[in-house]
Write a protein that holds these residues in place. Sequence first.
Motif, short mmCIF file in Angstrom:
data_model
loop_
_atom_site.label_atom_id
_atom_site.label_comp_id
_atom_site.label_asym_id
_atom_site.label_seq_id
_atom_site.Cartn_x
_atom_site.Cartn_y
_atom_site.Cartn_z
N ILE A 162 3.76 11.38 -0.61
CA ILE A 162 3.18 10.07 -0.88
C ILE A 162 4.29 9.20 -1.45
N ILE A 163 4.54 8.05 -0.83
CA ILE A 163 5.62 7.19 -1.31
C ILE A 163 5.18 5.73 -1.37
N GLU A 164 5.91 4.97 -2.17
CA GLU A 164 5.81 3.51 -2.16
C GLU A 164 6.87 3.02 -1.17
N PRO A 165 6.48 2.45 -0.03
CA PRO A 165 7.48 2.03 0.96
C PRO A 165 8.10 0.68 0.60
N THR A 217 5.15 13.09 10.48
CA THR A 217 3.90 13.17 11.24
C THR A 217 2.74 12.85 10.31
N ASN A 218 1.57 12.66 10.90
CA ASN A 218 0.34 12.40 10.12
C ASN A 218 0.52 11.23 9.15
N LEU A 219 1.17 10.18 9.64
CA LEU A 219 1.44 9.01 8.80
C LEU A 219 0.17 8.18 8.63
N LEU A 220 -0.15 7.84 7.38
CA LEU A 220 -1.32 7.02 7.09
C LEU A 220 -0.99 5.98 6.02
N CYS A 221 -1.52 4.78 6.20
CA CYS A 221 -1.45 3.74 5.17
C CYS A 221 -2.65 3.91 4.26
N MET A 222 -2.43 4.18 3.00
CA MET A 222 -3.51 4.46 2.07
C MET A 222 -4.14 3.16 1.55
N GLN A 223 -5.35 3.27 1.01
CA GLN A 223 -6.02 2.12 0.43
C GLN A 223 -5.44 1.75 -0.94
N GLN A 224 -4.76 2.70 -1.56
CA GLN A 224 -4.25 2.50 -2.91
C GLN A 224 -3.04 1.56 -2.91
N PHE A 225 -3.07 0.56 -3.79
CA PHE A 225 -1.97 -0.38 -3.93
C PHE A 225 -0.91 0.19 -4.90
N PHE A 226 0.27 -0.41 -4.86
CA PHE A 226 1.30 -0.08 -5.85
C PHE A 226 1.98 -1.37 -6.30
N ASN A 227 2.51 -1.35 -7.50
CA ASN A 227 3.27 -2.48 -8.02
C ASN A 227 4.75 -2.25 -7.73
N LYS A 228 5.36 -3.20 -7.08
CA LYS A 228 6.76 -3.04 -6.68
C LYS A 228 7.67 -2.84 -7.87
N ARG A 229 8.57 -1.89 -7.75
CA ARG A 229 9.57 -1.60 -8.78
C ARG A 229 10.84 -2.38 -8.47
N HIS A 280 0.84 -1.19 0.00
CA HIS A 280 0.00 0.00 0.00
C HIS A 280 0.89 1.25 0.00
N LEU A 281 0.42 2.31 -0.66
CA LEU A 281 1.09 3.60 -0.55
C LEU A 281 0.93 4.14 0.86
N ILE A 282 1.88 4.97 1.29
CA ILE A 282 1.73 5.69 2.55
C ILE A 282 1.85 7.19 2.29
N THR A 283 1.20 7.97 3.13
CA THR A 283 1.27 9.43 3.04
C THR A 283 1.65 10.00 4.40
N PHE A 284 2.38 11.10 4.41
CA PHE A 284 2.80 11.71 5.67
C PHE A 284 3.26 13.14 5.41
N ARG A 285 3.37 13.89 6.49
CA ARG A 285 3.98 15.22 6.43
C ARG A 285 5.43 15.09 6.88
N TYR A 286 6.35 15.70 6.09
CA TYR A 286 7.77 15.56 6.38
C TYR A 286 8.38 16.92 6.66
N PHE A 287 9.19 17.00 7.74
CA PHE A 287 9.85 18.23 8.16
C PHE A 287 11.34 18.13 7.84
N TYR A 288 11.86 19.15 7.17
CA TYR A 288 13.29 19.16 6.85
C TYR A 288 13.79 20.60 6.89
N ASP A 289 15.08 20.80 6.53
CA ASP A 289 15.70 22.11 6.74
C ASP A 289 15.05 23.23 5.94
N LYS A 290 14.32 22.91 4.88
CA LYS A 290 13.69 23.95 4.06
C LYS A 290 12.22 24.16 4.40
N GLY A 291 11.72 23.44 5.39
CA GLY A 291 10.33 23.62 5.78
C GLY A 291 9.64 22.29 5.98
#
Length: 304
Positions: A159-162, A193-205, A143-154
């Motif tokens: 959304i990533i394929e884990p 933060t705000n990490l969620l496992c999405m319902q959308q599937f992905f095909n492994k690369r 499944h795809l995951i979505t989250f908010r990411y904090f880094y040096d630029k803000g």
Amino acid sequence: MKIDRLIGIITILLKNDKVTAPFLAEKFEVSRRTINRDIEDICKAGIPIITTQGYNGGISIAEGYKIDKTVLTSEELQSILIGLRSLESISDSSYINQIADKFSNKNTVISNNGNILIDLSSHYKISLTQKIEVIKTAINEEHLITFRYFYDKGEVDKIIEPYLLVFRWASWYVFGYCIEREDFRLFKLNRITNLLCMQQFFNKRDVPQEKLEFDRFFSNEIILVALFEEKVKYRLIEEYGIDSFTYIEDNRLMFKMGFSNKDNLINWVKSFGDSVQVIEPKEICLELKKNAENILKMYKEHDI
């Protein structure tokens, strides 16, 4: 999770000559029908399971398939157990103990009270454990995951394929394919933060081998040369080792080390207060000077 239960059933069967379906159903708090489906799935995976009916019947793994634990020394078994216990510190899953049981039988006993304790959870155990469980599920079920990411630029929503959970440089990361950047990236879990496992599937690369060489994310391009007061020597030893500095004439410590991130470097140097003097690079010297002037100006404005 079903995968955890399947692993647990396999480890119990590896440890015991024969068990019953009611025993497994009670052990994993599921119905006998669920256990029967699990046994079918284990057979499909290529593990030869034998079921016998009637008196003295039960479920077992075919003779000759079980692992001979005597091929491992007691020291090797103890090392395996230490590794399992370290994983337990960042996992809510129950199968860790069940896997550990696999390495104990009538002939081999490993004490659970070892003399080495490894805790991988750092200062963020509760939130870190939750994140790891969500990511593990997403990886296993694709499944795809979505989250908010904090880094040096803000901060930014991702959304990533884990693909992998990675523990390196004393921190946990998730490695995956970033949909926005169209490339593989490494994300630090403590910045998520705000990490969620999405319902959308992905095909492994297919992951190119060079993308798995994680040191490329931390190339030491900035060479810091600095003088430290002897009173902070313990920090240099703790963070970079006894060989990271040499003594000079006035008993100060000459430190030279490569860093990959300028902002992290500056914040690290600032944490030493007036116990450090940066020699190189000049760009860092100028930024530290400007920062010190701004701090001084702020306190003057408040009549402090």
